[in-house]
Design a protein around this motif. Sequence first.
Motif, PDB file in Angstrom:
ATOM      1  N   ARG A 431      16.618  37.819  10.258  1.00 55.03           N
ATOM      2  CA  ARG A 431      18.107  37.410  10.487  1.00 55.03           C
ATOM      3  C   ARG A 431      18.350  36.270  11.157  1.00 55.03           C
ATOM      4  O   ARG A 431      19.471  35.778  10.784  1.00 55.03           O
ATOM      5  CB  ARG A 431      18.337  38.672  11.797  1.00 55.03           C
ATOM      6  CG  ARG A 431      18.502  39.878  11.447  1.00 55.03           C
ATOM      7  CD  ARG A 431      19.743  40.240  10.709  1.00 55.03           C
ATOM      8  NE  ARG A 431      19.702  41.524  10.310  1.00 55.03           N
ATOM      9  CZ  ARG A 431      19.640  41.964   8.872  1.00 55.03           C
ATOM     10  NH1 ARG A 431      19.022  41.053   8.046  1.00 55.03           N
ATOM     11  NH2 ARG A 431      19.656  43.066   8.618  1.00 55.03           N
ATOM     12  N   TYR A 432      17.521  35.516  11.488  1.00 56.72           N
ATOM     13  CA  TYR A 432      17.690  34.090  11.868  1.00 56.72           C
ATOM     14  C   TYR A 432      16.322  33.243  12.191  1.00 56.72           C
ATOM     15  O   TYR A 432      15.423  33.771  12.415  1.00 56.72           O
ATOM     16  CB  TYR A 432      18.583  34.035  13.173  1.00 56.72           C
ATOM     17  CG  TYR A 432      18.836  32.810  13.663  1.00 56.72           C
ATOM     18  CD1 TYR A 432      20.218  31.989  13.249  1.00 56.72           C
ATOM     19  CD2 TYR A 432      18.392  32.340  14.892  1.00 56.72           C
ATOM     20  CE1 TYR A 432      20.677  31.028  13.853  1.00 56.72           C
ATOM     21  CE2 TYR A 432      18.882  30.864  15.176  1.00 56.72           C
ATOM     22  CZ  TYR A 432      20.077  30.318  14.706  1.00 56.72           C
ATOM     23  OH  TYR A 432      20.548  29.172  15.116  1.00 56.72           O
ATOM     24  N   LEU A 481      25.276  34.067  18.831  1.00 51.24           N
ATOM     25  CA  LEU A 481      25.225  34.313  17.425  1.00 51.24           C
ATOM     26  C   LEU A 481      26.112  35.852  17.288  1.00 51.24           C
ATOM     27  O   LEU A 481      25.674  36.675  17.925  1.00 51.24           O
ATOM     28  CB  LEU A 481      23.928  34.650  17.300  1.00 51.24           C
ATOM     29  CG  LEU A 481      22.931  33.411  17.157  1.00 51.24           C
ATOM     30  CD1 LEU A 481      22.886  32.478  17.976  1.00 51.24           C
ATOM     31  CD2 LEU A 481      21.446  33.927  16.623  1.00 51.24           C
ATOM     32  N   ILE A 491      23.776  38.786  11.404  1.00 52.92           N
ATOM     33  CA  ILE A 491      24.333  37.461  12.203  1.00 52.92           C
ATOM     34  C   ILE A 491      25.210  36.751  11.442  1.00 52.92           C
ATOM     35  O   ILE A 491      24.948  36.406  10.389  1.00 52.92           O
ATOM     36  CB  ILE A 491      23.263  36.662  12.641  1.00 52.92           C
ATOM     37  CG1 ILE A 491      22.404  37.478  13.665  1.00 52.92           C
ATOM     38  CG2 ILE A 491      23.993  35.374  13.430  1.00 52.92           C
ATOM     39  CD1 ILE A 491      21.010  36.697  14.281  1.00 52.92           C
ATOM     40  N   GLN A 493      26.488  33.720  10.491  1.00 52.85           N
ATOM     41  CA  GLN A 493      25.883  32.477  10.527  1.00 52.85           C
ATOM     42  C   GLN A 493      26.862  31.367  10.713  1.00 52.85           C
ATOM     43  O   GLN A 493      26.864  30.212  11.353  1.00 52.85           O
ATOM     44  CB  GLN A 493      24.821  32.243   9.393  1.00 52.85           C
ATOM     45  CG  GLN A 493      23.941  33.174   9.193  1.00 52.85           C
ATOM     46  CD  GLN A 493      22.577  32.827   9.985  1.00 52.85           C
ATOM     47  OE1 GLN A 493      22.405  31.784  10.605  1.00 52.85           O
ATOM     48  NE2 GLN A 493      21.695  33.715  10.132  1.00 52.85           N
TER      49      GLN A 493
END
Length: 512
Positions: A431-432, A481, A491, A493
Amino acid sequence: MKTIKYTYSLLISLVFLLFFASCKDDLSSLDTNKLSDIKVDTVGQSTLSVFQFDELVLDPKILGIGPNDQLTYEWTINLEPWSTEYITIGTEKKLTYEVGFVPTNLDRLHQIVLKIKDEKSGVTYIQDWPLMIRNGIGEGLVIVETYDNQNTDLSHIMSPLVTPDFNQEKIRTKIYSAANGTSIPGLVNSMIFTKLGSSNVLLGGTSNSLFAIKTLDYSLGDQNEKLFYAPQDSYGPEKLVNFVQNEIMIHKGKLYANWLQISKFGLPFPNNYNIPTILGINNRYDYPNISLNFYSEEKGHFAYQYSFATYGDRGMRPVPAATVPFNPNDLPNKQNIAAGISNQGEFIHILKDKSTQKYGLYILSAGGYDSENWVPTPSVPKKFMDLSNAPEIDQAIKFLILDNQQVILYATKTKIYAIMYSALNPAYSLRYTVSSGEEITALSVYLQADYPMVNRENFSRNGKQLILGTYNGTEGKVHVLPLINEGVANIDQANIKTYNGFGKILFTITQL
């Protein structure tokens, strides 16, 4: 405008009257000699007002200055209202000063004093203002941080992202040390927002202390023995948790539950379990059937407790045996990794097998209620999933069990992964990834401080964004986030917001 005059040294005993009797006009009745017609234009500011931890900016107009005058400036403030002890806060004509003193009462104000000295003649001119300090810390994000890996400070963020009905951004750093003159000794390991008597406080703990910080001004309140009915052999909770009309504390494997708004901590619950800090506490406002569920590493089974109330059943018991999808009464040789609660009251645990090193997801029901006999009934096992294929799960340092969707997030030092467990088999996705040179030190889901203990409509961002703390070796950052696509917890971004200028972030909480 008010004319400022000077007095000779034989009148030095009257200097304090200059400070406390608004002497700018009264000096005309003393034996004084007026020199040049220097004036300070106060621009109508007979009394100054500033929010605590905001900057006080003053740039008065100095009138009547001659071409040959050589002026120097000194700004001072007294340490307490009506005190005669002053400290210097500026030496330029324009004052910019972050006010860390505690909020004042209307009848007890601080005093700002400007001294203008003509270096050529040696004459000093004086102007003073009463200063009202207002409480400027409201609902927002509390940053628990360290700058030396030994002591703890607190910072605070108010913004539309974490503060309902607020359209500004106020970032206040090191507010605990500013208010108290020192940081918190030791590293804070747990903290909650609650009430102590009639005061809103942050109740926190280190390895050897338990303390309350008043959110009115971030001054230190009661600590250690003052929070107990009787002195204890040691202080320092391993975990603090909110519950309806209770504050829960885990200390040395014992569980304490007392309502600090009307009492203090007493004796721990009698039981034959060593209570872990990784546990599920259902703190919903509607008094759930089962309040506590945890895995006992020593006994190798799940245990539960119906109630924390003095009038309820507070015994701790093993969850009854079952055959599918797992036997909660016989799970030897496991290690607690994470625990949480869904908004349906399900108890969700991640355990690691100490022999195989495999990770597993164990979900138990919220428990039921036997209406015929008027008694609650224990949880039953609902789901088991093998999480062995979760990428880098053996390197995870933080876990988040989302209560509003069937997603678990976990973080390594540099990445955040998602586990989706709504289907028959779990699915995983990255996800990140943090920026190069940074490491993750804190991760939480944004939840308002009284959620879910109060039945009300929550802030629209409640449960819908992550609060991430990163550190690059010199500076800590807070990243907000946003979560999108419920059920998979992507998420957003493009709409990540970052706040800079903190120490190494240990964790974050919210306050009202």
